[in-house]
Write a protein that holds these residues in place. Structure first.
Motif, short mmCIF file in Angstrom:
data_model
loop_
_atom_site.label_atom_id
_atom_site.label_comp_id
_atom_site.label_asym_id
_atom_site.label_seq_id
_atom_site.Cartn_x
_atom_site.Cartn_y
_atom_site.Cartn_z
N MET A 60 0.85 -1.21 0.00
CA MET A 60 0.00 0.00 0.00
C MET A 60 0.87 1.24 0.00
SD MET A 60 -2.88 1.62 0.15
CE MET A 60 -3.25 0.11 -0.66
N SER A 61 0.54 2.18 -0.85
CA SER A 61 1.34 3.39 -0.91
C SER A 61 1.13 4.17 0.38
CB SER A 61 0.91 4.24 -2.10
OG SER A 61 -0.42 4.66 -1.94
N ALA A 62 2.24 4.57 0.97
CA ALA A 62 2.16 5.25 2.26
C ALA A 62 2.19 6.76 2.06
CB ALA A 62 3.31 4.81 3.14
N ALA A 63 1.40 7.23 1.09
CA ALA A 63 1.38 8.67 0.84
C ALA A 63 0.74 9.35 2.04
CB ALA A 63 0.61 8.97 -0.43
N THR A 64 1.53 10.15 2.73
CA THR A 64 0.96 10.91 3.84
C THR A 64 0.76 12.34 3.38
OG1 THR A 64 3.23 11.21 4.55
CG2 THR A 64 1.97 9.53 5.69
N ALA A 65 -0.04 13.06 4.14
CA ALA A 65 -0.31 14.45 3.78
C ALA A 65 1.00 15.24 3.80
CB ALA A 65 -1.30 15.04 4.77
N LEU A 66 1.18 16.08 2.81
CA LEU A 66 2.43 16.81 2.67
C LEU A 66 2.17 18.31 2.78
CD1 LEU A 66 3.72 14.86 -0.41
CD2 LEU A 66 4.75 14.81 1.86
N PRO A 67 3.14 19.06 3.34
CA PRO A 67 2.99 20.50 3.38
C PRO A 67 3.26 21.12 2.00
CG PRO A 67 5.10 19.88 4.30
CD PRO A 67 4.39 18.60 3.97
N VAL A 68 2.65 22.27 1.78
CA VAL A 68 2.87 23.01 0.54
C VAL A 68 3.40 24.39 0.91
CG1 VAL A 68 1.73 24.06 -1.46
CG2 VAL A 68 1.01 21.81 -0.66
N THR A 69 4.50 24.78 0.29
CA THR A 69 5.07 26.10 0.57
C THR A 69 5.23 26.86 -0.74
OG1 THR A 69 6.41 24.89 2.14
CG2 THR A 69 6.83 27.25 1.96
N ILE A 70 4.59 28.00 -0.81
CA ILE A 70 4.67 28.82 -2.01
C ILE A 70 5.36 30.12 -1.61
CG2 ILE A 70 3.34 29.97 -3.81
CD1 ILE A 70 1.08 27.98 -3.22
N THR A 71 6.46 30.44 -2.26
CA THR A 71 7.16 31.68 -1.89
C THR A 71 7.41 32.55 -3.11
OG1 THR A 71 9.12 30.27 -1.87
CG2 THR A 71 8.35 31.08 0.25
N GLY A 72 6.91 33.76 -3.02
CA GLY A 72 7.18 34.80 -4.02
C GLY A 72 6.87 34.40 -5.44
N VAL A 73 5.78 33.67 -5.63
CA VAL A 73 5.50 33.16 -6.99
C VAL A 73 4.85 34.21 -7.86
CG1 VAL A 73 3.96 31.63 -8.27
CG2 VAL A 73 5.49 30.70 -6.54
N ARG A 74 5.40 34.33 -9.06
CA ARG A 74 4.78 35.17 -10.07
C ARG A 74 4.61 34.35 -11.33
NH1 ARG A 74 8.05 39.80 -11.23
NH2 ARG A 74 8.74 39.08 -13.24
N ARG A 75 3.53 34.56 -12.06
CA ARG A 75 3.37 33.94 -13.36
C ARG A 75 2.88 35.00 -14.31
NH1 ARG A 75 4.50 31.92 -17.57
NH2 ARG A 75 3.61 30.02 -18.45
N ALA A 76 3.67 35.24 -15.34
CA ALA A 76 3.29 36.20 -16.36
C ALA A 76 3.28 35.50 -17.70
CB ALA A 76 4.29 37.36 -16.37
N PHE A 77 2.29 35.81 -18.50
CA PHE A 77 2.23 35.25 -19.85
C PHE A 77 2.56 36.35 -20.84
CE2 PHE A 77 -0.73 32.57 -17.47
CZ PHE A 77 -0.23 31.32 -17.79
#
Ligand SMILES: Nc1ncnc2c1ncn2[C@@H]1O[C@H](COP(=O)(O)OP(=O)(O)OP(=O)(O)O)[C@@H](O)[C@H]1O
Ligand SMILES: [Mg+2]
Lengths: 300, 280
Positions: free
Chosen positions: A1-18
């Motif tokens: 069984m895959s032991a995927a546990t909940a993971l933290p997400v960290t987003i820092t200073g993200v910009r997206r320009a097209f």
């Protein structure tokens, strides 16, 4: 069984320009779309900033709802987290790894169902199962998930034979099949009728309680956000696409709201009703006939 | 596990209803398919009748258009010494070999050009230019290089079969719904598994229609090859009879080409129906 546990997400200073697509117009038009003049006298091509200065930390197992007006970059944010797109600046981390491409620890439920038309409903759900799921287990997992979303009877139909709301539930089941560390859901209940929608919300909470996973959930429904999430993140449109000098752009995240109380919440909770009005007014929706002249979030 | 039971029953009654309503149109469809066969044979029957009329009344002279009976006699005559069978068999063999080689290559090259930007840049211009060369222009060169044997004919047919497959496959792969490809990638498909799991199934209907075009083109190129350099085959029968003034045999050759072309096309049509049924 895959032991995927909940993971933290960290987003820092993200910009997206097209980049703004090359205009079909003449020279005057082109000039108006070039924003900065370089020191050498050449023009820098205009870009359309969709997300800017996004900073957000999501705890493992937390449910965060993302709201905001259409076109403000909610789907773009999920695509970045899912590794389908790369930020123009800043970093996104899942666990302690920087996102560089698609990742088996995340699953996306897209805004559109995106089912493979040549596979049956059951086979589409099976696509979500992690690699190396034993053959014997696959069928039972798929059956479980189909039961969860109420589509057992439709297992052998093709996507063109089911309704839009059914397709969306198949897409949700496919994302859940992965048992991901981070679950990214883009308006998973958007095409559902009110009753099915409430049921699916309960199912999501039940799955989450049984096997905690970090959830980022984009929704247009403020009530849904307040009912499901630990926190609600409000985004705004940072650029209208015409002129967007980089220095003028304000951060995308206007507001991060801690939702009071623990799940399961009471849908009739007065505090939630108040927060709902507050969030809606923040989105620029007038909720009372006698407007309290409340200021919307500062627009640019 | 709680279930959404009333929804399920709703869904199951819906599918039952779908099943019952589906069975009625299927009957009428079968009827219509029978009607389609009869309708499709109507025009050939009329043509045969018209042919019979204009030849027996002397409206068209026999040295230009012999009667159906004399064409039949020519067929019986050629069949009795085995030539008819031999010519049809050798032509069909050439077509099938050339078609197999050409369409397999077309599939591979089409995939390379359709999937990789580099392949597209490097190959598509050259292939476009080669495609523009009329089929007959290849014949003298192929004879020079490969002699008059089977190789030159099969190569020419392979060239003819290659392009329809190459063109449809590369164009279809280029236009696979990017949303589906992304969904495949998100669920862990990449490289070969993405190709076999999403891209190829997505273009399967186009591949089959490309194959169908390629087969038609193969018969076309067969005649081009056999008209110019051969000692056997339906194309040879056509030229040889022309030289000997045997109009009955010329018409026989044309009828055989029509029959064989239609027969092989019908086989691919069966494949197409099966594929499309699975696909949708
Ligand atoms: N590949 C792209 N190229 C150019 N612009 C893009 C691209 N993808 C998204 N955008 C732009 O980014 C903006 C945000 O798009 P996005 O899909 O993230 O909006 P959203 O917040 O999900 O909206 P909605 O609620 O309507 O789904 C849009 O204005 C869109 O035009
Ligand atoms: Mg969106």
């Amino acid at each position: 069984m895959s032991a995927a546990t909940a993971l933290p997400v960290t987003i820092t200073g993200v910009r997206r320009a097209f980049p703004v697509p090359a205009s079909r117009g003449g020279r005057a038009d082109r000039a108006s779309r070039s924003v900065r003049r370089g020191t050498t006298g050449g023009t820098v091509p205009a870009e359309r900033i969709v997300l800017d200065q996004v900073d957000l930390t999501v705890e493992p197992g937390e449910i965060v709802a993302v709201i905001g007006p259409s076109g403000c970059g909610k789907s773009t944010l999920l695509r970045l987290l899912g590794g389908l797109d790369t930020p123009s600046a800043g970093t996104l981390r899942i666990g302690d790894q920087i996102v560089t491409g698609t990742d088996t620890r995340t699953a996306i439920g897209f805004q559109e169902p995106r089912l493979l038309p040549w596979r049956t409903v059951a086979q589409n759900v099976a696509l979500g199962l992690p690699r190396g799921t034993p053959r014997s287990e696959r069928a039972t997992r798929v059956a479980e998930l189909l039961e969860l979303v109420g589509l057992t009877a439709s297992a052998d139909l093709r996507p063109r034979q089911i309704s839009g709301g059914m397709a969306q539930r198949v897409s949700l089941a496919r994302a859940l099949a992965r048992r991901p560390g981070v679950l990214l859901l883009d308006e998973p209940f958007g095409a559902l009728d009110a009753l099915t929608r409430l049921r699916m919300q309960e199912e999501l909470l039940r799955v989450h309680a049984a096997r905690p996973t970090t959830v980022l959930l984009v929704t247009h429904d403020v009530e849904e956000a307040l009912y499901l999430a630990d926190r609600v993140v409000a985004l705004r449109t940072v650029s209208d696409g015409e002129h967007s000098p980089v220095s003028d752009v304000a951060p995308s995240v206007v507001r991060v709201l801690d939702v009071p109380g623990a799940r399961p919440r009471d849908r009739a909770d007065a505090r939630l009703a108040e927060l709902r009005v507050e969030l809606l007014e923040g989105l620029g929706v007038v909720t009372h006939h006698v407007s309290g002249a409340s200021e919307p979030y500062p627009a640019i | 596990m709680t279930t959404v039971s009333d929804q399920q029953t709703a869904a199951s009654t819906r599918s039952q209803r779908a099943a019952t309503t589906a069975s009625t149109p299927r009957r009428s469809l079968l009827d219509r398919r029978g009607a389609a066969v009869v309708g499709g044979l109507l025009l050939p029957a009329l043509l045969l009748l018209g042919w019979q009329l204009v030849t027996t009344t002397g409206l068209v002279l026999a040295y230009k258009l012999p009667t159906p009976a004399s064409v039949w006699a020519a067929a019986v005559d050629l069949a009795s010494n085995g030539d008819l069978y031999l010519y049809t068999a050798i032509s069909t063999q050439r077509v099938l070999l050339g078609f197999a080689i050409g369409s397999a290559l077309g599939l591979v090259v089409g995939a390379v050009v359709g999937l990789s930007r580099l392949g597209d840049v490097l190959l598509s211009t050259t292939l476009g230019a080669i495609r523009a060369v009329p089929s007959l222009a290849w014949v003298p060169l192929l004879i020079l290089w490969l002699k008059i044997g089977e190789e030159s004919k099969i190569t020419l047919i392979a060239i003819g079969a290659f392009f329809p497959v190459y063109t449809t496959v590369s164009a279809a792969l280029r236009h696979v719904d990017p949303h589906l490809v992304e969904a495949g990638r998100v669920y862990g498909l990449r490289g070969v598994s993405l190709l076999t799991g999403v891209q190829l199934p997505a273009v399967l209907p186009s591949v089959v229609s490309g194959l169908r075009l390629a087969l038609a083109q193969s018969w076309l190129f067969l005649v081009a090859a056999e008209l110019i350099a051969s000692s056997m085959g339906l194309g040879f029968l056509l030229v040889d009879s022309g030289n000997n003034g045997r109009v009955d045999r010329m018409i026989l050759a044309i009828v055989m080409l029509a029959l064989m072309g239609k027969l092989t096309d019908a086989l691919i049509g069966l494949l197409e129906r099966r594929v499309l049924r699975r696909w949708t």
